[in-house]
Write a protein that holds these residues in place. Structure first.
Motif, PDB file in Angstrom:
ATOM      1  N   ALA A 291       0.834  -1.208   0.000  1.00 34.92           N
ATOM      2  CA  ALA A 291       0.000   0.000   0.000  1.00 34.92           C
ATOM      3  C   ALA A 291       0.868   1.258   0.000  1.00 34.92           C
ATOM      4  O   ALA A 291       0.587   2.211  -0.729  1.00 34.92           O
ATOM      5  N   ILE A 292       1.928   1.262   0.797  1.00 39.25           N
ATOM      6  CA  ILE A 292       2.833   2.419   0.838  1.00 39.25           C
ATOM      7  C   ILE A 292       3.493   2.626  -0.521  1.00 39.25           C
ATOM      8  O   ILE A 292       3.569   3.747  -1.020  1.00 39.25           O
ATOM      9  N   PHE A 293       3.931   1.544  -1.140  1.00 39.91           N
ATOM     10  CA  PHE A 293       4.562   1.635  -2.463  1.00 39.91           C
ATOM     11  C   PHE A 293       3.592   2.224  -3.486  1.00 39.91           C
ATOM     12  O   PHE A 293       3.943   3.110  -4.244  1.00 39.91           O
ATOM     13  N   ILE A 294       2.368   1.750  -3.478  1.00 37.68           N
ATOM     14  CA  ILE A 294       1.364   2.238  -4.425  1.00 37.68           C
ATOM     15  C   ILE A 294       1.092   3.724  -4.188  1.00 37.68           C
ATOM     16  O   ILE A 294       1.017   4.507  -5.133  1.00 37.68           O
ATOM     17  N   LEU A 295       0.964   4.120  -2.926  1.00 35.55           N
ATOM     18  CA  LEU A 295       0.714   5.526  -2.603  1.00 35.55           C
ATOM     19  C   LEU A 295       1.879   6.408  -3.036  1.00 35.55           C
ATOM     20  O   LEU A 295       1.681   7.473  -3.607  1.00 35.55           O
ATOM     21  N   LEU A 296       3.109   5.952  -2.765  1.00 37.10           N
ATOM     22  CA  LEU A 296       4.271   6.750  -3.130  1.00 37.10           C
ATOM     23  C   LEU A 296       4.446   6.834  -4.640  1.00 37.10           C
ATOM     24  O   LEU A 296       4.806   7.876  -5.170  1.00 37.10           O
ATOM     25  N   ALA A 297       4.177   5.759  -5.314  1.00 36.17           N
ATOM     26  CA  ALA A 297       4.318   5.749  -6.768  1.00 36.17           C
ATOM     27  C   ALA A 297       3.331   6.708  -7.418  1.00 36.17           C
ATOM     28  O   ALA A 297       3.641   7.361  -8.408  1.00 36.17           O
ATOM     29  N   GLY A 298       2.152   6.828  -6.852  1.00 38.77           N
ATOM     30  CA  GLY A 298       1.142   7.704  -7.433  1.00 38.77           C
ATOM     31  C   GLY A 298       1.086   9.085  -6.810  1.00 38.77           C
ATOM     32  O   GLY A 298       0.309   9.935  -7.232  1.00 38.77           O
ATOM     33  N   ALA A 299       1.923   9.349  -5.823  1.00 39.78           N
ATOM     34  CA  ALA A 299       1.858  10.620  -5.089  1.00 39.78           C
ATOM     35  C   ALA A 299       2.010  11.857  -5.966  1.00 39.78           C
ATOM     36  O   ALA A 299       1.243  12.798  -5.825  1.00 39.78           O
ATOM     37  N   PRO A 300       2.980  11.912  -6.892  1.00 43.78           N
ATOM     38  CA  PRO A 300       3.101  13.129  -7.697  1.00 43.78           C
ATOM     39  C   PRO A 300       1.844  13.432  -8.506  1.00 43.78           C
ATOM     40  O   PRO A 300       1.458  14.579  -8.661  1.00 43.78           O
ATOM     41  N   PHE A 301       1.203  12.385  -9.026  1.00 43.16           N
ATOM     42  CA  PHE A 301      -0.004  12.575  -9.816  1.00 43.16           C
ATOM     43  C   PHE A 301      -1.176  12.951  -8.923  1.00 43.16           C
ATOM     44  O   PHE A 301      -1.966  13.803  -9.269  1.00 43.16           O
ATOM     45  N   ALA A 302      -1.266  12.326  -7.773  1.00 41.81           N
ATOM     46  CA  ALA A 302      -2.360  12.612  -6.841  1.00 41.81           C
ATOM     47  C   ALA A 302      -2.272  14.049  -6.348  1.00 41.81           C
ATOM     48  O   ALA A 302      -3.276  14.739  -6.258  1.00 41.81           O
ATOM     49  N   ALA A 303      -1.067  14.512  -6.049  1.00 47.31           N
ATOM     50  CA  ALA A 303      -0.904  15.880  -5.555  1.00 47.31           C
ATOM     51  C   ALA A 303      -1.341  16.885  -6.606  1.00 47.31           C
ATOM     52  O   ALA A 303      -2.012  17.867  -6.296  1.00 47.31           O
ATOM     53  N   ALA A 304      -0.986  16.649  -7.863  1.00 49.35           N
ATOM     54  CA  ALA A 304      -1.382  17.559  -8.940  1.00 49.35           C
ATOM     55  C   ALA A 304      -2.891  17.565  -9.100  1.00 49.35           C
ATOM     56  O   ALA A 304      -3.513  18.620  -9.243  1.00 49.35           O
ATOM     57  N   ASP A 305      -3.503  16.383  -9.072  1.00 46.41           N
ATOM     58  CA  ASP A 305      -4.953  16.285  -9.184  1.00 46.41           C
ATOM     59  C   ASP A 305      -5.635  16.947  -7.995  1.00 46.41           C
ATOM     60  O   ASP A 305      -6.603  17.670  -8.151  1.00 46.41           O
ATOM     61  N   ASP A 306      -5.106  16.699  -6.795  1.00 44.26           N
ATOM     62  CA  ASP A 306      -5.681  17.290  -5.595  1.00 44.26           C
ATOM     63  C   ASP A 306      -5.631  18.808  -5.666  1.00 44.26           C
ATOM     64  O   ASP A 306      -6.598  19.481  -5.342  1.00 44.26           O
ATOM     65  N   ALA A 307      -4.493  19.358  -6.092  1.00 46.41           N
ATOM     66  CA  ALA A 307      -4.354  20.810  -6.177  1.00 46.41           C
ATOM     67  C   ALA A 307      -5.351  21.388  -7.173  1.00 46.41           C
ATOM     68  O   ALA A 307      -5.970  22.415  -6.908  1.00 46.41           O
ATOM     69  N   LYS A 308      -5.536  20.720  -8.296  1.00 49.30           N
ATOM     70  CA  LYS A 308      -6.503  21.187  -9.299  1.00 49.30           C
ATOM     71  C   LYS A 308      -7.928  21.101  -8.756  1.00 49.30           C
ATOM     72  O   LYS A 308      -8.723  22.011  -8.955  1.00 49.30           O
ATOM     73  N   ASP A 309      -8.232  20.018  -8.082  1.00 45.31           N
ATOM     74  CA  ASP A 309      -9.565  19.848  -7.485  1.00 45.31           C
ATOM     75  C   ASP A 309      -9.824  20.915  -6.430  1.00 45.31           C
ATOM     76  O   ASP A 309     -10.906  21.498  -6.380  1.00 45.31           O
ATOM     77  N   ILE A 310      -8.819  21.163  -5.599  1.00 45.27           N
ATOM     78  CA  ILE A 310      -8.958  22.173  -4.553  1.00 45.27           C
ATOM     79  C   ILE A 310      -9.159  23.546  -5.171  1.00 45.27           C
ATOM     80  O   ILE A 310     -10.036  24.303  -4.755  1.00 45.27           O
ATOM     81  N   GLN A 311      -8.363  23.856  -6.184  1.00 44.99           N
ATOM     82  CA  GLN A 311      -8.485  25.152  -6.854  1.00 44.99           C
ATOM     83  C   GLN A 311      -9.885  25.326  -7.440  1.00 44.99           C
ATOM     84  O   GLN A 311     -10.482  26.400  -7.324  1.00 44.99           O
ATOM     85  N   ALA A 312     -10.423  24.280  -8.029  1.00 44.66           N
ATOM     86  CA  ALA A 312     -11.773  24.342  -8.603  1.00 44.66           C
ATOM     87  C   ALA A 312     -12.819  24.578  -7.508  1.00 44.66           C
ATOM     88  O   ALA A 312     -13.733  25.398  -7.678  1.00 44.66           O
ATOM     89  N   ARG A 313     -12.686  23.858  -6.391  1.00 43.06           N
ATOM     90  CA  ARG A 313     -13.631  24.042  -5.287  1.00 43.06           C
ATOM     91  C   ARG A 313     -13.556  25.456  -4.722  1.00 43.06           C
ATOM     92  O   ARG A 313     -14.574  26.097  -4.442  1.00 43.06           O
ATOM     93  N   MET A 314     -12.341  25.956  -4.562  1.00 42.13           N
ATOM     94  CA  MET A 314     -12.153  27.297  -4.013  1.00 42.13           C
ATOM     95  C   MET A 314     -12.741  28.353  -4.960  1.00 42.13           C
ATOM     96  O   MET A 314     -13.344  29.329  -4.500  1.00 42.13           O
ATOM     97  N   SER A 315     -12.571  28.163  -6.240  1.00 42.66           N
ATOM     98  CA  SER A 315     -13.133  29.099  -7.230  1.00 42.66           C
ATOM     99  C   SER A 315     -14.652  29.127  -7.153  1.00 42.66           C
ATOM    100  O   SER A 315     -15.258  30.199  -7.258  1.00 42.66           O
ATOM    101  N   LYS A 316     -15.251  27.964  -6.963  1.00 46.83           N
ATOM    102  CA  LYS A 316     -16.717  27.882  -6.858  1.00 46.83           C
ATOM    103  C   LYS A 316     -17.245  28.646  -5.644  1.00 46.83           C
ATOM    104  O   LYS A 316     -18.315  29.223  -5.679  1.00 46.83           O
TER     105      LYS A 316
END
Length: 142
Positions: A27-52
């Motif tokens: 589970a840790i390996f999977i999370l770390l492997a996908g972390a850069p992509f998840a962070a970018a997606d999270d930031a975009k999602d957060i930005q969209a929510r904040m804009s709304k």
């Protein structure tokens, strides 16, 4: 004559910790492997929510019900509806997440990032916005 057969546990207790450890590492390996992509997606999602939420929050600030504190967060100045309170909580949660992301990226702390952001917000806040100074005292932006 009836002989009693020995019973064995259906699960081997000696394998359980190893199995748990393997799954945890996987589970840790999977999370770390996908972390850069998840962070970018999270930031975009957060930005969209904040804009709304932005227009609603601006209206609350203009009404005087909401202010900007010295920690980069929104603070309720007078009674707000349950719906608006939920909005404010969501905004502060997203701000904290963003501050944490920036801190991680810059090697700083979330508190340092939040306080720096508070200074920027205070400097650019429209006239009449409630602001909490570094000393903790509240004033309306002039």
């Amino acid at each position: 004559s009836t002989t009693k057969r020995p019973t064995f546990p259906t699960k081997n207790p000696h394998l359980k910790p190893m199995n748990r450890s393997f799954h945890t590492l996987l589970a840790i390996f999977i999370l770390l492997a996908g972390a850069p992509f998840a962070a970018a997606d999270d930031a975009k999602d957060i930005q969209a929510r904040m804009s709304k939420r932005l227009s609603s929050l601006v209206a609350l600030k203009k009404s005087g019900a909401l202010g900007e504190d010295n920690k980069g967060l929104l603070s309720v100045r007078s009674a707000v509806s349950k719906k608006n309170n939920t909005l404010i909580i969501a905004e502060n949660t997203d701000r904290k997440t963003i501050y944490g992301m920036i801190a991680k990226k810059t090697g700083s702390s979330a508190i340092t990032v939040a306080k720096a952001r508070a200074k920027t917000i205070h400097a650019t806040a429209p006239k009449g916005t409630w602001i909490q100074g570094a000393d903790g005292k509240w004033f309306k932006q002039k």
